[in-house]
Structure formats: C-alpha cells, structure tokens
Design a protein around this motif. Structure first.
Motif, PDB file in Angstrom:
ATOM      1  N   THR A  18       0.837  -1.203   0.000  1.00  0.00           N
ATOM      2  CA  THR A  18       0.000   0.000   0.000  1.00  0.00           C
ATOM      3  C   THR A  18       0.868   1.248   0.000  1.00  0.00           C
ATOM      4  OG1 THR A  18      -1.751  -1.193   1.151  1.00  0.00           O
ATOM      5  CG2 THR A  18      -1.846   1.211   1.231  1.00  0.00           C
ATOM      6  N   LYS A  57       1.563  -7.328  -5.515  1.00  0.00           N
ATOM      7  CA  LYS A  57       0.400  -6.789  -4.792  1.00  0.00           C
ATOM      8  C   LYS A  57       0.249  -5.294  -5.052  1.00  0.00           C
ATOM      9  CE  LYS A  57      -0.203  -7.985  -0.505  1.00  0.00           C
ATOM     10  NZ  LYS A  57       0.080  -8.294   0.920  1.00  0.00           N
ATOM     11  N   THR A  58       1.363  -4.586  -5.130  1.00  0.00           N
ATOM     12  CA  THR A  58       1.348  -3.146  -5.410  1.00  0.00           C
ATOM     13  C   THR A  58       0.741  -2.886  -6.780  1.00  0.00           C
ATOM     14  OG1 THR A  58       3.347  -2.827  -4.083  1.00  0.00           O
ATOM     15  CG2 THR A  58       2.812  -1.099  -5.664  1.00  0.00           C
ATOM     16  N   GLN A  61      -3.016  -3.441  -6.942  1.00  0.00           N
ATOM     17  CA  GLN A  61      -3.790  -2.320  -6.403  1.00  0.00           C
ATOM     18  C   GLN A  61      -3.945  -1.218  -7.447  1.00  0.00           C
ATOM     19  OE1 GLN A  61      -2.538  -0.772  -2.527  1.00  0.00           O
ATOM     20  NE2 GLN A  61      -1.626  -2.766  -2.061  1.00  0.00           N
ATOM     21  N   GLU A  65      -7.343   0.052  -9.577  1.00  0.00           N
ATOM     22  CA  GLU A  65      -7.786   1.450  -9.567  1.00  0.00           C
ATOM     23  C   GLU A  65      -7.813   2.041 -10.980  1.00  0.00           C
ATOM     24  OE1 GLU A  65      -5.309   3.696  -6.862  1.00  0.00           O
ATOM     25  OE2 GLU A  65      -5.446   2.115  -5.359  1.00  0.00           O
TER      26      GLU A  65
END
Length: 195
Positions: A18, A57-58, A61, A65
């Motif tokens: 995140t 994972k980054t 995300q 979006e």
C-alpha cells in the motif's frame, strides 16, 4: 498480554504494498512517471528493496484502480493507463503481421511449397522495417509452418505446411477425422485395437 495503563499505544504497520502504491500513484498524478514509460516489476522491487510478491500486490492495487496497464512477455512491464508504449505497439503490429501471413497460408494465397514474398516486399507492404518482418515470421518458422529455402534466410522463405488449425479440417459428418484424410483404421473403427 494486556496493555498496561501507562504503556504507549501500539501502531499498526501499513502493508508495504500500500505504501509503494501510494508512492507510484503520486508519481503518476504529478507526472513524475511520464506517460508511455514502462517500468518492470524487478526494477520496482530493487528500487523499494522488497520482494517480487510485494510488488505484484502493489501493481494489482494500481491496476484495480485503473491507474496502470500491464503486459507480460518480451514487451512487458507496466505503464500509466491511457498510454501505449511504442514497444507494445511494435509487438502488437508484429503479431498482426504474423496473423495476416498465417491467414494467407490458410486460404492458399501462399501455397505450401511456394516461396513467400521477400522480406523487403513484405516490409514495403506492411510499411515496417525488415527486422519487424523477420520477427513476425519467427514464430511461424519456429512452429514449422515456414522454413528457409536454402541454408540461410537469404535464399527466401518457403511455406512448409498449412497452419495447424487448417492442417486437419473437420468433415461435415459429425465425427472427427483424426487421420487427416488418410484411410480410416478399420480395426480401430470395429473396436479391435488394444490399448
């Protein structure tokens, strides 16, 4: 273990993916990460000093979006959405040329045993560099559909066989003809073969 009344409150650590996504999101919005610029996952892992899993994972995300587009393979990596890097366009163009040649072999425009038009002629037809044509022909050569006419590519390229999808057409009888036009195996049809 219970918190003692005078102990400092615990802080929860934010997931590093995140934090990295926040950094990259800011770079996209402020223009630091220029449109059309490709970054690779390995490059990001080294930059942030983390593992490929965390970078994955980054990226997920940011992709969820709608901020980045990704592409795997030789022209892979990620880039801000709404931009198409030139190397991705070149790869798509090569794939389209290969598909066109494959269709021409399939429909008989380029018959088996005949020379393909020269790389120079194809490069003029498709308005691309000769190297782009060579790269477009490579998967067809690797698949055995095309072959060199001589010991080197300078002799030209010959259609060696029809494309795999057309090599064994399905008859209209409703059953698959797995022998591609050869006489059927009567013992097999009668169920007299041994496994």
């Amino acid at each position: 273990m219970r918190d003692e009344p005078n102990s400092a409150p615990r802080t929860l650590r934010v997931d590093p993916s995140t934090e990295f996504a926040d950094t990259l999101r800011k770079e996209i919005t402020d223009g630091t990460w220029a449109p059309g610029t490709v970054r690779r996952s390995g490059e990001l892992a080294r930059r942030f000093g983390t593992t490929p899993h965390v970078i994955s994972k980054t990226v997920q995300q940011l992709r969820d979006e709608g901020l980045v587009a990704t592409r795997a393979g030789g022209g892979g990596g990620l880039t801000p959405c709404g931009t198409t890097p030139s190397k991705w366009q070149e790869r798509a163009h090569r794939d389209a040329i290969a598909d066109t040649i494959r269709k021409r072999i399939s429909d008989g425009t380029y018959p088996v045993g005949e020379l393909l038009p020269s790389i120079t002629a194809l490069s003029k037809e498709f308005s691309v560099a000769r190297s782009t044509i060579s790269l477009a022909l490579k998967p067809l050569k690797d698949g055995g559909i095309l072959t060199n006419a001589g010991p080197t590519a300078h002799y030209g390229t010959v259609v060696a066989q029809r494309t795999a999808s057309d090599a064994c057409p399905q008859p209209d009888t409703g059953r698959a003809d797995t022998d591609c036009g050869q006489a059927p195996d009567t013992d097999r049809e009668r169920g007299l073969f041994h496994a």
